[in-house]
Write an enzyme that holds these catalytic residues in place. Structure first.
Site, PDB file in Angstrom:
ATOM      1  N   HIS A   1      55.801  74.551 -19.049  1.00 42.08           N
ATOM      2  CA  HIS A   1      54.914  75.274 -20.130  1.00 42.08           C
ATOM      3  C   HIS A   1      54.570  76.728 -19.586  1.00 42.08           C
ATOM      4  CE1 HIS A   1      52.264  75.937 -23.273  1.00 42.08           C
ATOM      5  NE2 HIS A   1      51.205  76.203 -22.548  1.00 42.08           N
TER       6      HIS A   1
ATOM      7  N   GLU B   1      38.382  74.072 -23.438  1.00 43.76           N
ATOM      8  CA  GLU B   1      39.514  73.500 -22.850  1.00 43.76           C
ATOM      9  C   GLU B   1      39.374  73.162 -21.248  1.00 43.76           C
ATOM     10  OE1 GLU B   1      42.757  76.123 -23.675  1.00 43.76           O
ATOM     11  OE2 GLU B   1      42.836  75.732 -25.920  1.00 43.76           O
TER      12      GLU B   1
END
Length: 590
Positions: free
Chosen positions: A394, A154
């Site tokens: 987030h 990621e």
């Protein structure tokens, strides 16, 4: 020591010299407790754990075999909270070609100079063993044909070190496994679980002679309808572990569940605990955009989709990330989020596109079944359609400041997971380090508490009412507070906007005894009001820190101070004085 009111009056035009230490000032005050009925019942334990995500469940399981009695309190059902929603995975150097040192370096780079290297070293060196313990507790990760855990990559990582489960349902699988472990011991007299319970305040004993906070000795909580006890009660313990998650609902749009109202951070603040790095809010770059009026918990399109090769395009179809960062779509999240917002401004659009079509339908449906299903609910096919995305709140990189075993500045009070500021994340969390942080530091906290209990070093204390005011903000004000937070300390911030936010938050009525024109109270003590009070207090502290830091770094981006300033390589710590005055301290990093 400085206060919110001082900074708002000064204005943002000239950045203050970021000298370490406190500066004198008077101004903004916050309540030191919620307005609530007196506790009508009491339960006792050696340790009280608040929260049922990866940090809370792990702490409770570790403590159950080490102290005589544990109480686990959760706001909803056990299988709830932010862990369930974690898609991408959990980061750990599990591959022989990888190393904790490489993981450490990637984490430090993502944290933009504000990580505590000691905390990061703990994370990356103990992480692999903790992940293997998760497997031993029943968590089933995706594997390769040879049985080894499958690893992917990621943003910000230079190696494949993200373990995942069910393709894109890692959090749900971890939660399932840990909840099953708790359910298996529900009848054990050494553990009790209270579900549907909102923790109101941390109970504390007498303050120290120098005005330092009294030691934590339990919590007050309100059981919401379906729990084991009615109304407000007191859970007393030698130690309290806050594992309450993040602050998502402080903003108008978030990927966090509705329960993420900053309860733990606000309760710790009211108890006298120090908060740190609260200005660093991570806005996930790729959240499904469904229109300007949508609010609440939004659908996340995991960074792992970009990790597998998906591209970001503007509304003219131009790929823009290669011109922004050498890692392009796999740049750290703050870089990608800010680039998207700026590209949206350049094109006059309210979203960009995520393009995964070239990855193929079969692969996408196998690798991302949850995302594929959720997008289809909105008429979007990941394999055939461009996906409209925009940043939304987030993750919160800051929180209650802890040491390497989870201790806060309040004796007896520990914190783990997103509610905590361990120093691991610095100015920006590296992808998939959050689950690992909750796992590693909750284990450390639980084992430290057990050692202290066994040594007799955590005596039971009698709660004492704290000085300061009680507060209650009407639930009707929540959307107002969320709008202020979104427009003030949102993705891109400015001194003028933050100063307006300070004033707007100060104008929100917080006194439960204030009356409307018809003589009726503005609010009554109940769940929605308590949550809204927490949202308001967190928004106030967040705005104060964002106004104080006159630079851009990681998850904190100021349009009036767009550059990073190494003189600001320090931590802003915020706390309430005994009278409730909000103060800040500039703490240099080693």
């Amino acid at each position: 020591m400085t206060t919110v009111a001082d900074r708002a009056a000064d204005g943002p035009a000239t950045p203050p010299a970021p000298a370490a230490g406190r500066r004198p000032g008077t101004g903004t005050r916050l309540a030191t407790r919620l307005a609530a009925p007196a506790a009508g019942w009491t339960v006792e334990a050696d340790a009280v754990v608040v929260g049922s995500g990866i940090a809370g469940l792990t702490a409770a399981l570790e403590l159950r075999t080490r102290v005589p009695r544990v109480l686990l309190v959760t706001k909803d059902a056990l299988v709830s909270g932010s862990t369930v929603w974690a898609q991408g995975g959990i980061a750990a150097a599990l591959d022989p070609s990888d190393s904790p040192e490489a993981h450490l370096q990637d984490t430090l780079v993502a944290g933009v100079g504000l990580c505590d290297p000691r905390a990061v070293e703990v994370l990356v060196t103990e992480g692999p063993a903790r992940v293997r313990e998760l497997v031993a507790r029943g968590a089933v990760f995706d594997t390769q044909p040879d049985g080894q855990i499958s690893l992917t990559r990621e943003g910000g990582h230079h190696a494949d070190r993200i373990a995942h489960a069910g393709g894109d349902a890692t959090g749900a699988e971890i939660s399932r496994a840990l909840v099953a472990q708790i359910e298996a011991v529900r009848d054990d007299p050494g553990i009790e679980v209270i579900e549907h319970a909102l923790v109101l305040d941390v109970l504390t004993g007498p303050p120290g002679p120098d005005g330092t906070p009294g030691a934590a000795c339990g919590v007050t909580l309100h059981v919401i309808g379906e729990g084991q006890r009615d109304g407000v009660g007191a859970a007393l313990g030698r130690a309290v572990v806050l594992a309450t998650g993040g602050i998502g609902q402080v903003f108008r749009s978030s990927t966090n569940p509705a329960s993420a109202t900053g309860d733990g951070i606000a309760a710790a603040l009211r108890a006298g605990a120090v908060l740190g790095d609260v200005e660093f809010v991570q806005f996930h770059p790729t959240v499904l955009w469904l229109g300007a009026g949508v609010k609440g918990q939004l659908t996340l399109v995991s960074e792992a989709v970009r990790g597998e090769g998906a591209l970001l395009l503007d509304t003219d179809g131009v790929r823009f990330m290669p011109d922004v960062h050498p890692m392009a779509e796999l740049a750290p999240r703050d870089v990608v989020a800010h680039a998207i917002v700026r590209r949206m401004a350049d094109t006059g659009a309210d979203h960009v596109w995520l393009d995964a079509r070239h990855l193929g339908a079969e692969f996408l449906r196998r690798r991302f079944p949850t995302i594929h299903e959720r997008l289809q609910e909105h008429g979007i096919d990941l394999a055939n359609d461009l996906v409209p995305v925009a940043p939304a709140q987030h993750y919160h990189s800051g929180g209650v400041v802890t040491d390497l075993v989870g201790r806060t500045s309040v004796p007896g009070l520990y914190a783990a997971g997103e509610v905590a500021c361990t120093g691991v994340h610095g100015a920006n969390r590296l992808a998939s380090n959050s689950l690992l942080e909750g796992l590693v530091f909750s284990t450390r906290a639980a084992r430290h508490i057990a050692e202290k209990v066994q040594a007799g070093a955590l005596p039971r204390r009698t709660p004492q009412e704290r000085a300061g005011d009680a507060a209650l903000v009407a639930a009707a004000a929540r959307s107002r507070v969320q709008r202020i937070a979104t427009d003030g300390p949102g993705v891109l911030r400015s001194g003028d906007g933050l100063t307006r936010a300070v004033s707007a938050l100060a104008a929100v009525p917080t006194d439960a005894h204030e009356r409307r024109d018809d003589g009726r109270a503005l609010a009554a003590p109940q769940v929605a009001e308590w949550e809204t009070t927490n949202v308001h207090q967190v928004a106030t502290v967040l705005t104060a820190a964002a106004l104080e830091r006159t630079e851009s770094r990681g998850g904190h981006a100021r349009t009036d101070f767009p550059d990073r300033d190494e003189a600001w390589r320090l931590r802003l710590e915020l706390a309430l004085a005994p009278d409730g005055t909000l103060t800040t301290t500039r703490v240099p990093l080693d």
